[in-house]
Design a protein around this motif. Structure first.
Motif, mmCIF file in Angstrom:
data_model
loop_
_atom_site.group_PDB
_atom_site.id
_atom_site.type_symbol
_atom_site.label_atom_id
_atom_site.label_comp_id
_atom_site.label_asym_id
_atom_site.label_seq_id
_atom_site.Cartn_x
_atom_site.Cartn_y
_atom_site.Cartn_z
ATOM 1 N N ARG A 19 0.844 -1.187 0.000
ATOM 2 C CA ARG A 19 0.000 0.000 0.000
ATOM 3 C C ARG A 19 0.886 1.246 0.000
ATOM 4 O O ARG A 19 1.840 1.341 0.769
ATOM 5 N N GLY A 20 0.589 2.185 -0.884
ATOM 6 C CA GLY A 20 1.344 3.425 -0.977
ATOM 7 C C GLY A 20 2.563 3.365 -1.878
ATOM 8 O O GLY A 20 3.234 4.372 -2.082
ATOM 9 N N VAL A 21 2.873 2.193 -2.430
ATOM 10 C CA VAL A 21 4.034 2.039 -3.318
ATOM 11 C C VAL A 21 3.538 2.071 -4.762
ATOM 12 O O VAL A 21 2.572 1.393 -5.103
ATOM 13 N N ARG A 22 4.199 2.857 -5.587
ATOM 14 C CA ARG A 22 3.773 3.027 -6.980
ATOM 15 C C ARG A 22 4.962 2.940 -7.931
ATOM 16 O O ARG A 22 6.058 3.382 -7.597
ATOM 17 N N LEU A 23 4.714 2.413 -9.110
ATOM 18 C CA LEU A 23 5.697 2.369 -10.182
ATOM 19 C C LEU A 23 5.469 3.593 -11.054
ATOM 20 O O LEU A 23 4.351 3.821 -11.525
ATOM 21 N N ARG A 24 6.499 4.404 -11.255
ATOM 22 C CA ARG A 24 6.366 5.648 -12.015
ATOM 23 C C ARG A 24 7.516 5.820 -13.003
ATOM 24 O O ARG A 24 8.644 5.441 -12.723
ATOM 25 N N GLU A 25 7.196 6.435 -14.139
ATOM 26 C CA GLU A 25 8.206 6.808 -15.122
ATOM 27 C C GLU A 25 8.758 8.180 -14.754
ATOM 28 O O GLU A 25 7.992 9.103 -14.498
ATOM 29 N N ASP A 26 10.066 8.314 -14.722
ATOM 30 C CA ASP A 26 10.718 9.597 -14.491
ATOM 31 C C ASP A 26 11.279 10.040 -15.836
ATOM 32 O O ASP A 26 12.400 9.693 -16.199
ATOM 33 N N ALA A 27 10.469 10.787 -16.577
ATOM 34 C CA ALA A 27 10.843 11.202 -17.931
ATOM 35 C C ALA A 27 12.103 12.062 -17.926
ATOM 36 O O ALA A 27 12.917 11.980 -18.851
ATOM 37 N N ALA A 28 12.271 12.878 -16.914
ATOM 38 C CA ALA A 28 13.438 13.762 -16.849
ATOM 39 C C ALA A 28 14.741 12.967 -16.792
ATOM 40 O O ALA A 28 15.740 13.363 -17.390
ATOM 41 N N ARG A 29 14.719 11.845 -16.087
ATOM 42 C CA ARG A 29 15.929 11.020 -15.958
ATOM 43 C C ARG A 29 15.922 9.819 -16.888
ATOM 44 O O ARG A 29 16.898 9.084 -16.960
ATOM 45 N N GLY A 30 14.795 9.569 -17.535
ATOM 46 C CA GLY A 30 14.704 8.416 -18.425
ATOM 47 C C GLY A 30 14.741 7.095 -17.675
ATOM 48 O O GLY A 30 15.267 6.110 -18.174
ATOM 49 N N GLN A 31 14.172 7.077 -16.465
ATOM 50 C CA GLN A 31 14.179 5.880 -15.635
ATOM 51 C C GLN A 31 12.772 5.565 -15.154
ATOM 52 O O GLN A 31 11.908 6.430 -15.111
ATOM 53 N N THR A 32 12.599 4.321 -14.752
ATOM 54 C CA THR A 32 11.389 3.927 -14.047
ATOM 55 C C THR A 32 11.776 3.804 -12.594
ATOM 56 O O THR A 32 12.804 3.214 -12.252
ATOM 57 N N ILE A 33 10.950 4.374 -11.730
ATOM 58 C CA ILE A 33 11.259 4.352 -10.306
ATOM 59 C C ILE A 33 10.104 3.752 -9.523
ATOM 60 O O ILE A 33 8.956 3.803 -9.949
ATOM 61 N N LEU A 34 10.441 3.191 -8.399
ATOM 62 C CA LEU A 34 9.465 2.661 -7.477
ATOM 63 C C LEU A 34 9.378 3.665 -6.332
ATOM 64 O O LEU A 34 10.359 3.906 -5.627
ATOM 65 N N LEU A 35 8.215 4.301 -6.212
ATOM 66 C CA LEU A 35 8.015 5.322 -5.187
ATOM 67 C C LEU A 35 7.308 4.723 -3.989
ATOM 68 O O LEU A 35 6.289 4.052 -4.136
ATOM 69 N N ALA A 36 7.853 4.972 -2.827
ATOM 70 C CA ALA A 36 7.242 4.552 -1.570
ATOM 71 C C ALA A 36 7.299 5.750 -0.637
ATOM 72 O O ALA A 36 8.063 6.687 -0.887
ATOM 73 N N PRO A 37 6.495 5.746 0.404
ATOM 74 C CA PRO A 37 6.561 6.871 1.336
ATOM 75 C C PRO A 37 8.001 7.124 1.801
ATOM 76 O O PRO A 37 8.675 6.223 2.292
ATOM 77 N N GLU A 38 8.471 8.325 1.565
ATOM 78 C CA GLU A 38 9.788 8.796 1.984
ATOM 79 C C GLU A 38 10.975 8.093 1.336
ATOM 80 O O GLU A 38 12.093 8.162 1.838
ATOM 81 N N ARG A 39 10.765 7.416 0.225
ATOM 82 C CA ARG A 39 11.897 6.791 -0.477
ATOM 83 C C ARG A 39 11.519 6.494 -1.924
ATOM 84 O O ARG A 39 10.355 6.399 -2.265
ATOM 85 N N ALA A 40 12.552 6.357 -2.734
ATOM 86 C CA ALA A 40 12.363 6.010 -4.144
ATOM 87 C C ALA A 40 13.560 5.170 -4.588
ATOM 88 O O ALA A 40 14.681 5.388 -4.138
ATOM 89 N N LEU A 41 13.293 4.209 -5.464
ATOM 90 C CA LEU A 41 14.354 3.358 -6.004
ATOM 91 C C LEU A 41 14.275 3.356 -7.519
ATOM 92 O O LEU A 41 13.203 3.125 -8.083
#
Length: 99
Positions: A19-41
């Protein structure tokens, strides 16, 4: 149960994003990131495919069989790699596991 009360992770494990974790595209960096509360990978292509497959319905064994067919690789090798990945991300509280 495995070490420290953590759930056993094997081919029968079912996983989904916590819950609260999302997969997002970071167009500025050209990466896909996993966003979680207070952290990103930042994720590599393989990690993105695994996360997208974690639907909370299929077992890791079923997903590994699909990947084996799709990528022409040995299912057991894929499953073992997925278990390591799942263990790491579950320990970071980014995944929910069930049976």
């Amino acid at each position: 149960m495995s070490e420290e009360g953590a759930p056993r992770i094997d081919g029968l494990t079912i996983a989904k994003l916590a819950r609260g974790v999302r997969l997002r595209e970071d167009a500025a960096r050209g990466q896909t990131i996993l966003l979680a509360p207070e952290r990103a990978l930042a994720l590599d292509e393989i990690a993105v495919e695994i996360v997208k497959a974690l639907d909370g319905v299929r077992t890791l064994d079923e997903i590994a069989a699909e990947f084996a067919q799709q990528f022409g690789a040995p299912k057991e090798e894929i499953l073992n790699d997925m278990i390591v990945f799942i263990h790491d991300f579950a320990s970071r509280r980014m995944l929910e596991l069930s049976r």
